[in-house]
Design a protein around this motif. Structure first.
Motif, PDB file in Angstrom:
ATOM      1  N   LEU A 153       0.830  -1.201   0.000  1.00 29.88           N
ATOM      2  CA  LEU A 153       0.000   0.000   0.000  1.00 29.88           C
ATOM      3  C   LEU A 153       0.864   1.251   0.000  1.00 29.88           C
ATOM      4  CD1 LEU A 153      -2.604  -1.067   2.720  1.00 29.88           C
ATOM      5  CD2 LEU A 153      -2.840  -1.241   0.235  1.00 29.88           C
ATOM      6  N   PRO A 154       0.337   2.359  -0.481  1.00 28.63           N
ATOM      7  CA  PRO A 154       1.077   3.622  -0.425  1.00 28.63           C
ATOM      8  C   PRO A 154       1.469   3.932   1.024  1.00 28.63           C
ATOM      9  CG  PRO A 154      -0.883   3.845  -1.790  1.00 28.63           C
ATOM     10  CD  PRO A 154      -0.982   2.510  -1.128  1.00 28.63           C
ATOM     11  N   GLY A 155       2.681   4.390   1.205  1.00 24.41           N
ATOM     12  CA  GLY A 155       3.135   4.698   2.553  1.00 24.41           C
ATOM     13  C   GLY A 155       3.835   3.543   3.240  1.00 24.41           C
ATOM     14  N   GLY A 156       3.938   2.397   2.548  1.00 27.85           N
ATOM     15  CA  GLY A 156       4.692   1.286   3.107  1.00 27.85           C
ATOM     16  C   GLY A 156       3.890   0.192   3.769  1.00 27.85           C
ATOM     17  N   GLY A 157       2.571   0.341   3.836  1.00 27.60           N
ATOM     18  CA  GLY A 157       1.746  -0.700   4.436  1.00 27.60           C
ATOM     19  C   GLY A 157       1.559  -1.889   3.503  1.00 27.60           C
ATOM     20  N   VAL A 158       1.031  -2.958   4.040  1.00 24.93           N
ATOM     21  CA  VAL A 158       0.758  -4.171   3.270  1.00 24.93           C
ATOM     22  C   VAL A 158      -0.619  -4.693   3.678  1.00 24.93           C
ATOM     23  CG1 VAL A 158       1.461  -6.547   2.818  1.00 24.93           C
ATOM     24  CG2 VAL A 158       3.195  -4.768   3.052  1.00 24.93           C
ATOM     25  N   GLU A 159      -1.366  -5.176   2.691  1.00 22.22           N
ATOM     26  CA  GLU A 159      -2.702  -5.698   2.937  1.00 22.22           C
ATOM     27  C   GLU A 159      -2.880  -7.028   2.211  1.00 22.22           C
ATOM     28  OE1 GLU A 159      -6.820  -3.451   2.534  1.00 22.22           O
ATOM     29  OE2 GLU A 159      -6.180  -4.220   0.574  1.00 22.22           O
ATOM     30  N   VAL A 160      -3.566  -7.943   2.860  1.00 19.38           N
ATOM     31  CA  VAL A 160      -3.972  -9.191   2.224  1.00 19.38           C
ATOM     32  C   VAL A 160      -5.479  -9.167   2.057  1.00 19.38           C
ATOM     33  CG1 VAL A 160      -4.321 -11.659   2.642  1.00 19.38           C
ATOM     34  CG2 VAL A 160      -2.051 -10.669   2.901  1.00 19.38           C
ATOM     35  N   GLU A 161      -5.931  -9.493   0.840  1.00 10.54           N
ATOM     36  CA  GLU A 161      -7.361  -9.616   0.595  1.00 10.54           C
ATOM     37  C   GLU A 161      -7.671 -11.077   0.295  1.00 10.54           C
ATOM     38  OE1 GLU A 161     -11.010  -7.890  -2.196  1.00 10.54           O
ATOM     39  OE2 GLU A 161      -8.941  -7.278  -2.595  1.00 10.54           O
ATOM     40  N   LEU A 162      -8.473 -11.688   1.146  1.00  4.05           N
ATOM     41  CA  LEU A 162      -8.838 -13.092   0.994  1.00  4.05           C
ATOM     42  C   LEU A 162      -9.929 -13.240  -0.050  1.00  4.05           C
ATOM     43  CD1 LEU A 162      -9.038 -13.931   4.807  1.00  4.05           C
ATOM     44  CD2 LEU A 162      -7.165 -14.521   3.263  1.00  4.05           C
ATOM     45  N   ALA A 163      -9.866 -14.308  -0.818  1.00  2.00           N
ATOM     46  CA  ALA A 163     -10.905 -14.560  -1.816  1.00  2.00           C
ATOM     47  C   ALA A 163     -12.246 -14.851  -1.143  1.00  2.00           C
ATOM     48  CB  ALA A 163     -10.489 -15.732  -2.703  1.00  2.00           C
ATOM     49  N   ALA A 164     -12.222 -15.479   0.005  1.00  5.46           N
ATOM     50  CA  ALA A 164     -13.429 -15.760   0.780  1.00  5.46           C
ATOM     51  C   ALA A 164     -13.178 -15.338   2.216  1.00  5.46           C
ATOM     52  CB  ALA A 164     -13.776 -17.248   0.719  1.00  5.46           C
ATOM     53  N   ALA A 165     -14.192 -14.791   2.859  1.00  4.63           N
ATOM     54  CA  ALA A 165     -14.035 -14.283   4.223  1.00  4.63           C
ATOM     55  C   ALA A 165     -13.639 -15.395   5.194  1.00  4.63           C
ATOM     56  CB  ALA A 165     -15.331 -13.628   4.689  1.00  4.63           C
ATOM     57  N   GLU A 166     -12.738 -15.062   6.114  1.00  7.67           N
ATOM     58  CA  GLU A 166     -12.336 -15.964   7.194  1.00  7.67           C
ATOM     59  C   GLU A 166     -12.892 -15.424   8.500  1.00  7.67           C
ATOM     60  OE1 GLU A 166     -10.424 -18.722   7.543  1.00  7.67           O
ATOM     61  OE2 GLU A 166      -9.224 -18.930   5.713  1.00  7.67           O
ATOM     62  N   GLN A 167     -13.234 -16.327   9.401  1.00 10.91           N
ATOM     63  CA  GLN A 167     -13.748 -15.919  10.699  1.00 10.91           C
ATOM     64  C   GLN A 167     -12.677 -16.046  11.768  1.00 10.91           C
ATOM     65  OE1 GLN A 167     -17.272 -18.401  11.146  1.00 10.91           O
ATOM     66  NE2 GLN A 167     -18.541 -16.805  10.240  1.00 10.91           N
ATOM     67  N   GLY A 168     -12.770 -15.171  12.770  1.00  7.74           N
ATOM     68  CA  GLY A 168     -11.845 -15.247  13.890  1.00  7.74           C
ATOM     69  C   GLY A 168     -10.461 -14.723  13.605  1.00  7.74           C
ATOM     70  N   VAL A 169     -10.328 -13.805  12.627  1.00  3.39           N
ATOM     71  CA  VAL A 169      -9.029 -13.198  12.334  1.00  3.39           C
ATOM     72  C   VAL A 169      -8.739 -12.162  13.417  1.00  3.39           C
ATOM     73  CG1 VAL A 169      -7.696 -11.860  10.673  1.00  3.39           C
ATOM     74  CG2 VAL A 169      -9.336 -13.583   9.871  1.00  3.39           C
ATOM     75  N   ALA A 170      -7.649 -12.343  14.151  1.00  4.59           N
ATOM     76  CA  ALA A 170      -7.401 -11.519  15.326  1.00  4.59           C
ATOM     77  C   ALA A 170      -6.097 -10.745  15.223  1.00  4.59           C
ATOM     78  CB  ALA A 170      -7.360 -12.398  16.579  1.00  4.59           C
ATOM     79  N   PRO A 171      -6.099  -9.461  15.616  1.00  6.70           N
ATOM     80  CA  PRO A 171      -4.844  -8.714  15.701  1.00  6.70           C
ATOM     81  C   PRO A 171      -3.863  -9.448  16.614  1.00  6.70           C
ATOM     82  CG  PRO A 171      -6.725  -7.242  15.973  1.00  6.70           C
ATOM     83  CD  PRO A 171      -7.266  -8.644  16.002  1.00  6.70           C
ATOM     84  N   GLY A 172      -2.584  -9.444  16.199  1.00  7.56           N
ATOM     85  CA  GLY A 172      -1.575 -10.144  16.983  1.00  7.56           C
ATOM     86  C   GLY A 172      -1.254 -11.521  16.457  1.00  7.56           C
ATOM     87  N   GLN A 173      -2.157 -12.090  15.655  1.00  7.32           N
ATOM     88  CA  GLN A 173      -1.889 -13.380  15.031  1.00  7.32           C
ATOM     89  C   GLN A 173      -1.070 -13.147  13.754  1.00  7.32           C
ATOM     90  OE1 GLN A 173      -3.642 -16.822  16.018  1.00  7.32           O
ATOM     91  NE2 GLN A 173      -3.001 -15.588  17.768  1.00  7.32           N
TER      92      GLN A 173
END
Length: 382
Positions: free
Chosen positions: A341-361
């Motif tokens: 992403l602009p500014g140095g960030g990174v993003e993952v976009e899943l093809a199908a939604a996942e449940q229970g995705v938690a910060p810190g994992q």
């Protein structure tokens, strides 16, 4: 020590000189996996130096089964070294472990995240501090009992999943850097099953051949995270509200550290509908709950990304890299796109939604074909 015909062929480590001229530091936790690695290398004639890390006050853990690095494990590692005839040292890494792993674990929970201390231990202690110690011992490489594969590729060594899907530990090693990978060796990565490892341990006559696998985090007795954090940070577990997504205040809790995203049991509220923890808000100390379908997430922001692909992350094609992503160690990789992403960030976009995705994992990246690990990052708060 006289052995019968070995169950496995000699272990190549990729050096172009006789095994006797190659010094290997073998990281020995006292379990069957690392014990077999050290024994295999000693059998094959390498100049093996066994090292076990004392990571915390093991006196309190002597009666605790199923955890690594406790006093019994140090004893077991020493016995393996004696049986196979190579030197063994115990290094006191207690202060490093507390600062790099235990304190991070406690602070992450209090910040509403769900940390993975085993990844931090590999990243900050074993593959940083221990690796540096191995270099100081003039070792040519550091060998561990992890079930991952190091394969030489066109651009240098690559990290790959273990051959046995049931034992693969690549999720916990995503933070391994290229420089570290160049120095590390994983002799068990190509093994097709844990049964083969135990067969080798029996062949060598090692007392750990039938030793159970470790299950718990080594410094968390019986999986009771809350009690450990309360001892580390007295008074830090402040109460707050349990709030439904629709705004209803349903009750109170005794501290965010007692909750994780996706949790259903033990919420302490009853509304007649099944509720899950949707997110934790450390600023307001609120636990936000709602129906299971509200847990689904497709876009995942990441921080502290380690990239092991051949091309630079910034060279991603339009739309990002097509990858497979694993957001929990117990889930298989799923189709996704990885985008800088602009500014140095990174993003993952899943093809199908996942449940229970938690910060810190962790979110770990894999190639869409084959077994290669392309890196990973820590899931940030969205």
């Amino acid at each position: 020590m006289t052995l019968h015909a070995p169950v496995s062929a000699p272990t190549p480590l990729g050096f172009d000189r006789p095994a006797a001229d190659v010094r290997v530091v073998a990281a020995m936790s006292g379990g069957v996996d690392s014990s077999v690695v050290a024994a295999m290398l000693a059998r094959d004639g390498y100049d093996v130096v066994g090292v076990t890390l004392q990571l915390y006050d093991h006196g309190a853990a002597l009666a605790k089964k199923g955890a690594c690095c406790a006093g019994r494990d140090i004893h077991d590692a020493r016995r393996v070294a004696e049986a196979m005839g190579f030197p063994h040292y115990v290094l006191d890494y207690e202060s490093r472990f507390r600062e790099a792993v235990i304190d991070d674990f406690a602070d992450s929970y209090l910040a509403g995240a769900t940390p993975i201390p085993c990844v931090r231990c590999n990243e900050r202690v074993k593959f940083r501090d221990l690796l540096e110690t191995a270099r100081e011992l003039d070792a040519d490489c550091l060998a561990t009992g992890h079930y991952v594969q190091r394969i030489e590729g066109p651009g240098g060594p690559e990290l790959h999943r273990g051959a046995d899907p049931a034992r693969d530990q690549s999720y916990f090693l995503f933070a391994t850097t290229r420089e570290q990978l160049d120095y590390l060796r994983f002799p068990l990565g190509g093994f097709g099953s844990k049964a083969r490892t135990r067969a080798l341990a029996a062949e060598f006559g090692l007392g750990v051949a039938d030793k159970p696998d470790s299950q718990d985090i080594c410094f968390v007795p019986n999986g009771d995270y809350a009690s450990v954090i309360e001892k580390l940070r007295p008074g830090a577990a402040e109460p707050g509200e349990i709030v439904h997504l629709d705004g209803r205040v349903l009750g109170e809790h005794a501290g965010l550290l007692r909750f994780t995203v996706g949790q259903r049991r033990g919420l302490g509220v009853a509304t007649g509908e099944p509720l899950h923890v949707i997110r934790l808000d450390p600023e307001t100390r609120r636990v936000i709950v709602g129906p299971r379908e509200a847990l689904g997430i497709r876009r995942i922001p990441l921080k502290e990304v380690n990239w092991l692909g051949d091309e630079a992350m910034e060279a991603a094609p339009e739309g990002g890299w097509e990858i497979e992503a694993r957001v929990r160690s117990t889930r298989p990789p799923a189709p996704a796109r990885l985008r800088p992403l602009p500014g140095g960030g990174v993003e993952v976009e899943l093809a199908a939604a996942e449940q229970g995705v938690a910060p810190g994992q962790a979110c770990v990246f894999y190639a869409t074909e084959g077994t290669r690990v392309l890196g990973g990052g820590w899931i940030a708060r969205g």
